[in-house]
Each structure stands twice: as C-alpha cells, then as structure tokens.
Write an enzyme that holds these catalytic residues in place. Sequence first.
Site, PDB file in Angstrom:
ATOM      1  N   GLN A  84     116.697 -11.409  66.654  1.00 61.05           N
ATOM      2  CA  GLN A  84     115.406 -10.853  66.278  1.00 61.05           C
ATOM      3  C   GLN A  84     114.512 -11.872  65.566  1.00 61.05           C
ATOM      4  O   GLN A  84     114.974 -12.903  65.072  1.00 61.05           O
ATOM      5  CB  GLN A  84     115.607  -9.650  65.360  1.00 61.05           C
ATOM      6  N   HIS A  85     113.228 -11.561  65.512  1.00 62.88           N
ATOM      7  CA  HIS A  85     112.233 -12.183  64.630  1.00 62.88           C
ATOM      8  C   HIS A  85     111.766 -13.577  65.031  1.00 62.88           C
ATOM      9  O   HIS A  85     110.760 -14.059  64.505  1.00 62.88           O
ATOM     10  CB  HIS A  85     112.742 -12.268  63.180  1.00 62.88           C
ATOM     11  N   ASP A 247     119.079  -8.034  69.054  1.00 64.81           N
ATOM     12  CA  ASP A 247     120.540  -7.972  69.115  1.00 64.81           C
ATOM     13  C   ASP A 247     121.111  -6.779  68.363  1.00 64.81           C
ATOM     14  O   ASP A 247     122.121  -6.203  68.774  1.00 64.81           O
ATOM     15  CB  ASP A 247     121.166  -9.281  68.628  1.00 64.81           C
TER      16      ASP A 247
END
Length: 493
Positions: A84-85, A247
């Site tokens: 992520q991110h 994820d």
Amino acid sequence: MYIGIDCGTQGTKAIVLDSVQKKVIGVGYAKHELITQSNGRREQQPNWWIEALQQALQIALKQAKNSPHFSPNLVKGIGISGQQHGLVMLDKNDRPLYKAKLWCDTETATENDILIEKLGGQTAVFEKLGIICQTGYTASKLSWFRQNYPDKFANIRKIMLPHDYLNYWLTGKFCTEFGDASGSGYFDVVKREWKREVFKYLAPELNMDEVLPKLLSAEQKIGVIKPEIATLFGFNENVIVSTGGGDNMMGAIGTGNIREGIATMSLGTSGTLYAYTQKPLLNLPPMIANFCSSNNGWLPLVCVMNITSSNKQLMNLLNIDIEELNQLAQQAPIGANGITILPFFNGERVPPLPNTKASILGLDSSNFTRENLCRAMMESATFTLRYGLDLFRQAGLKTSQIRLIGGGAKSSFWRQMIADVMNSEVVCLQEEEAAALGGAIQAMWANGEGELEFLCETFIHLDENSKAYPNLSQVKNYQNAYERYLTHLSQLY
C-alpha cells in the site's frame, strides 16, 4: 485457472490456482531491491516490480505445468495485490518521473505534519476524510516530491499506487479501487470518492480528474490483458484482470476475513492487524486506519513498522538464523529477566513516532545474554501488535479468532506467544500466500465464478495443526511484561 500476484516490499509472489482441483498448483517468487537512507528514505524503482512479476509468474507457470490439467491457455483471470501507499508518478509517455517512495518511507514526516496543520488539525482531517493521514500514506510523498522536484512535478500525468501500476502494465487501463485508494490520504473513505479539497492543496497545478485513476468497486473487472502480455505468458487474449487491491485488503480476502468477528494479523517486515466491518466506523481512535476493504466493505487496520525486520536486526548482530533465534528465545523466561525492547528501528506508525529510535532497556550484568535478548526482541514485536489489538478492543471491535499470515507465522513458538499475549485463539491458513490467494479469488469473483463468500469457503482452509490457545498462566506473565513495555513506551508517547 486463475493467477494471484502479491507485490510486496521484499519481493513479488505469484500463484496459479486450479479452480477445478481447488488447490494451488504453482508458486513463484522474485526478490526486490530496496533503496534506503538513514533519513528514513525507502524507495524502489517501479520497473523492478514488473521484472519481478514476470520472473515470479514464469516460475509459477513452470511449476504448474507439472499438473496434467494445466495449460497457460486455460488461465481465465488475474488479481493483483500490492504494497500500500507507494507513490508512482508517470509522465506523458508513461515513464516514471521518480522512484516510488514506499509505505515504510518516513522521510516525509515533516510534510505530513504540515499537511495536517494546513487542513486544520487531526480532527478536521478526520472530518474531511474519515481517516487520519499518517506519514507513510501517499499524500505526504506527493507534497515532498512537489517541494523537491517542482519541474518534474509539473510533468505528472498519472498518479498511481503500486498495484494500480501493475494493473496498468497488464491492461493499459488507468483505474483503482476503494481499498487501496483509502490509504492515499486524499480519499474520503466514507463517501468513497477522491477528496478534491485535499488534493488541491497537495497539487494545485494538477487536474485531479485527469491525473488520478478512475474508481471502481471491488467486484468489477478492469479489462482484459494486452495482446503482448498474452504472448509473453502464453495466455489467451480474453484473460480478465480484477481490480485487485492493497496487500492488506487482499490478505483479508485470502484469509476469509470478509465478515465480522475475524481478525487477520500479518507478521511480515511490518505487522498489520485488521478486521472487516459492514459499515464505516466513525468513532475509531485516530491510530486505527478506517480503510475500505476490497470487497465493498470497510477494513479498520493498525500497522506497526517493526516485526520480522526487528528480529532480523538482532539476527544480523548475533550472526544467527531464524531457527537459532527461536531456540535461544525459548531458553529465556517470559519477560526476558527484566529486559524490554522498544523495537522502533524504522520509526513507528502506531503510536505515531516516525522519528523515534529503538531502545534496549533494563540491562544489567546478570541478564545481558543472547537468550534474553532474543526473547525480548520477539516479545517486543508482539507487544507492538498487542498495542494495536487494545485499540481495537477499546473501539468495540470484537474478534473470536486471529488468523496469522506472513513469514513470522511459521514459528510455533511465536504463534503460542501471540496467543498468550493477545489472550486469543490463533490459527494459520493451509495456503501461506494469503494476499496472492486473495487476488486469485477476487479475480474469480470478478469473472462470475460465484459469490465471494462461497469462493472463500471453497478455497480457503484453516491449518488445524497450527492452532494455538492461550495458556492462562502464561497470559498473566506476559501481561506483566507488557505493562512494563507500556511504562517505557509512555516516556515517548
């Protein structure tokens, strides 16, 4: 046949799921490099993920060919899970303008503080987004890039997250879904839409409607693979690609965490704890991320930065492997004879201490042993997740079972420690690659193979031999050690 891909921090995993035999028949893995600096920088080149995907998938396909029923031409769908991110920015020619700053990058802590202040403080941010922006989120990375590379910033034509980038490579479709988008820091998790006001502050030069991907709901397919992708892997050109997700969102699907009452705990480089809810929870403590799920619900989540990574720090120092770490830790008593470690080698997200350092406390001439240090390190990693579970319990999130995933879950000693520290039943899954499995199952859902609940019941199986239950005498001893940990932590937060 369905493909699941999990693009993580350390590497990319690929699985081939036989939907007729109802089992995984091929697994592949390819390692990623990581760019690091002492200022908290953590970056990767986006093309590394593509190279790793190709390598891991080719390995999985080669293994799958040992099954008499398999042919690449039988593959029907692909689902992508991604860390992520991470911030991926493309120019007009679809070339990355900069390396991808990752979820674990804390270089942008100052930018995140400024963002929260400019938007009116944490309460105002929560009112706008339904979530509090953390340093690891995408928003502060975008602000950092704008300040440090203004010329390149003006050339941004597409902004993506890691799993979006892989979907784009597969299909040429520029889109995302609610789950991964909710970790960007410029997405309203309640209304499930991009937040124009926040994005305008971050990128006043850019047109939000052009540079941000189209939002899709989780059950949709984004399209079919490009002809050159079909040729590369020997697939037919009708292979669909599902929306995929972060994820953690894919890990939720891959552990059957799609209904209330179950929690998933990931023991990887970082640690996460998350549980499904049907509605957004608006009374959560700010440290719980009120993410959307990738099955059209919500996924309150706590992320801590130092789990297996903290163990590796000690393993490298003592020149031991994971088996020796476990063996040494078991030779010390609960509480490590008074040693407490605050394992913040990479800063910390929960509680929000991005610039803090790790500490070893309570040392003296009698307890300074390898055994005690190994025990204290494993306990400290577990305590960081217990801190998150306490936040869940304070918010009224009740869980009857914790499902463990990640490399750390392979240790029976650590599983029992977690059961005792959390005072909860814990269990692993038969299929270790939960996020990749979640991707494959989501692809089946998107392709009309059945309702998600049915697919999870069919393809996800608990490993009954891995179950651990809390030992009441050990629960009490761990509680004493945990309270000592909290006392030391209170000096920082």
